[in-house]
Design a protein around this motif. Structure first.
Motif, PDB file in Angstrom:
ATOM      1  N   ARG A 165      -9.529  -7.305   2.478  1.00  9.42           N
ATOM      2  CA  ARG A 165      -8.356  -7.078   1.623  1.00  9.42           C
ATOM      3  C   ARG A 165      -7.761  -5.694   1.813  1.00  9.42           C
ATOM      4  O   ARG A 165      -6.569  -5.494   1.583  1.00  9.42           O
ATOM      5  N   GLY A 166      -8.577  -4.748   2.231  1.00  6.87           N
ATOM      6  CA  GLY A 166      -8.127  -3.367   2.352  1.00  6.87           C
ATOM      7  C   GLY A 166      -7.740  -2.992   3.766  1.00  6.87           C
ATOM      8  O   GLY A 166      -6.607  -3.178   4.202  1.00  6.87           O
ATOM      9  N   LYS A 167      -8.687  -2.474   4.509  1.00  4.58           N
ATOM     10  CA  LYS A 167      -8.394  -1.884   5.823  1.00  4.58           C
ATOM     11  C   LYS A 167      -7.903  -2.907   6.856  1.00  4.58           C
ATOM     12  O   LYS A 167      -6.994  -2.609   7.624  1.00  4.58           O
ATOM     13  N   VAL A 168      -8.489  -4.090   6.872  1.00  5.73           N
ATOM     14  CA  VAL A 168      -8.030  -5.099   7.838  1.00  5.73           C
ATOM     15  C   VAL A 168      -6.595  -5.493   7.520  1.00  5.73           C
ATOM     16  O   VAL A 168      -5.746  -5.572   8.411  1.00  5.73           O
ATOM     17  N   HIS A 169      -6.304  -5.717   6.245  1.00  4.15           N
ATOM     18  CA  HIS A 169      -4.945  -6.083   5.830  1.00  4.15           C
ATOM     19  C   HIS A 169      -3.949  -4.988   6.209  1.00  4.15           C
ATOM     20  O   HIS A 169      -2.867  -5.269   6.751  1.00  4.15           O
ATOM     21  N   LEU A 170      -4.297  -3.747   5.948  1.00  6.24           N
ATOM     22  CA  LEU A 170      -3.398  -2.634   6.285  1.00  6.24           C
ATOM     23  C   LEU A 170      -3.140  -2.551   7.786  1.00  6.24           C
ATOM     24  O   LEU A 170      -2.011  -2.326   8.218  1.00  6.24           O
ATOM     25  N   LEU A 171      -4.190  -2.722   8.582  1.00  2.00           N
ATOM     26  CA  LEU A 171      -4.036  -2.650  10.036  1.00  2.00           C
ATOM     27  C   LEU A 171      -3.109  -3.750  10.535  1.00  2.00           C
ATOM     28  O   LEU A 171      -2.202  -3.501  11.333  1.00  2.00           O
ATOM     29  N   LEU A 172      -3.322  -4.972  10.069  1.00  4.13           N
ATOM     30  CA  LEU A 172      -2.489  -6.088  10.528  1.00  4.13           C
ATOM     31  C   LEU A 172      -1.058  -5.971  10.012  1.00  4.13           C
ATOM     32  O   LEU A 172      -0.112  -6.334  10.717  1.00  4.13           O
ATOM     33  N   LEU A 173      -0.909  -5.459   8.821  1.00  4.91           N
ATOM     34  CA  LEU A 173       0.423  -5.299   8.230  1.00  4.91           C
ATOM     35  C   LEU A 173       1.280  -4.336   9.044  1.00  4.91           C
ATOM     36  O   LEU A 173       2.478  -4.554   9.226  1.00  4.91           O
ATOM     37  N   ASP A 174       0.657  -3.294   9.559  1.00  7.31           N
ATOM     38  CA  ASP A 174       1.397  -2.263  10.284  1.00  7.31           C
ATOM     39  C   ASP A 174       1.230  -2.343  11.797  1.00  7.31           C
ATOM     40  O   ASP A 174       1.629  -1.408  12.499  1.00  7.31           O
ATOM     41  N   ALA A 175       0.675  -3.424  12.305  1.00  9.78           N
ATOM     42  CA  ALA A 175       0.442  -3.546  13.737  1.00  9.78           C
ATOM     43  C   ALA A 175       1.747  -3.412  14.508  1.00  9.78           C
ATOM     44  O   ALA A 175       2.746  -4.065  14.184  1.00  9.78           O
TER      45      ALA A 175
END
Length: 183
Positions: A165-175
């Protein structure tokens, strides 16, 4: 049915890679609904673990990634540093979930753990589709920064959910590969 969906998503990704005569690289997978599905399945595993009464513990403490995100620090990191942090966390979760799988004797939980492990592999495939460099783990988890130890299966699965929910989501959101050109 839910267990087969993660496997189906992985199968579709593999088939896309192996399609004969594919002249261009794999298209990036930018749809966050895939990640949301993995988060839901991670929550299901956490709920199942909480209801387990016997044969559902870790045999030893495991190293897991920190799940808290300091947005000021996160945004100062470049995409490569963010990807490295996420990939090292995914690696730690794979190692921890594999140990959990080996120590859990309640067979009803095995399918949840197996599903979580498959989903982590699928997330790694998604990262590859975004042209994120393959991760090479260090010889020892002790060499990784931003980690801590958990000693219960419930804590491990909670870390798993929060990391997705945190770091993986942020990484994919801003890829970078998913950013639309708006001119």
């Amino acid at each position: 049915m839910l267990q087969k969906t993660g496997l189906l998503a992985l199968l579709l990704m593999v088939l896309e890679w192996t399609r004969p005569g594919l002249p261009s690289p794999l298209r990036p997978i930018c749809d966050l609904r895939v990640l949301n599905h993995f988060i839901k399945e991670a929550r299901d595993a956490e709920v199942a673990m909480k209801s387990c009464r016997e044969g559902c513990g870790l045999s030893e403490s495991v190293t897991v990634p920190q799940t808290t995100v300091d947005f000021e620090i996160w945004e100062k990191k470049n995409g490569s540093e963010q990807a490295q942090e996420v990939q090292s966390g995914l690696y730690l979760l794979q190692q921890a979930l594999s140990l959990l799988r080996a120590s859990v004797t309640a067979t009803a939980l095995h399918s949840h753990i197996d599903n979580s492990l498959r989903n982590l592999l699928s997330i790694n495939a998604v990262l590859r589709s975004l042209n994120i460099q393959e991760y090479t783990p260090p010889p020892s988890a002790a060499e990784l920064e931003g980690t801590w130890q958990v000693s219960t299966a419930t804590d491990l699965l909670q870390v798993h959910v929060n990391f997705l929910r945190g770091k993986v989501h942020l990484l994919l959101l801003d890829a970078q590969a998913c950013q639309q050109d708006v001119s």
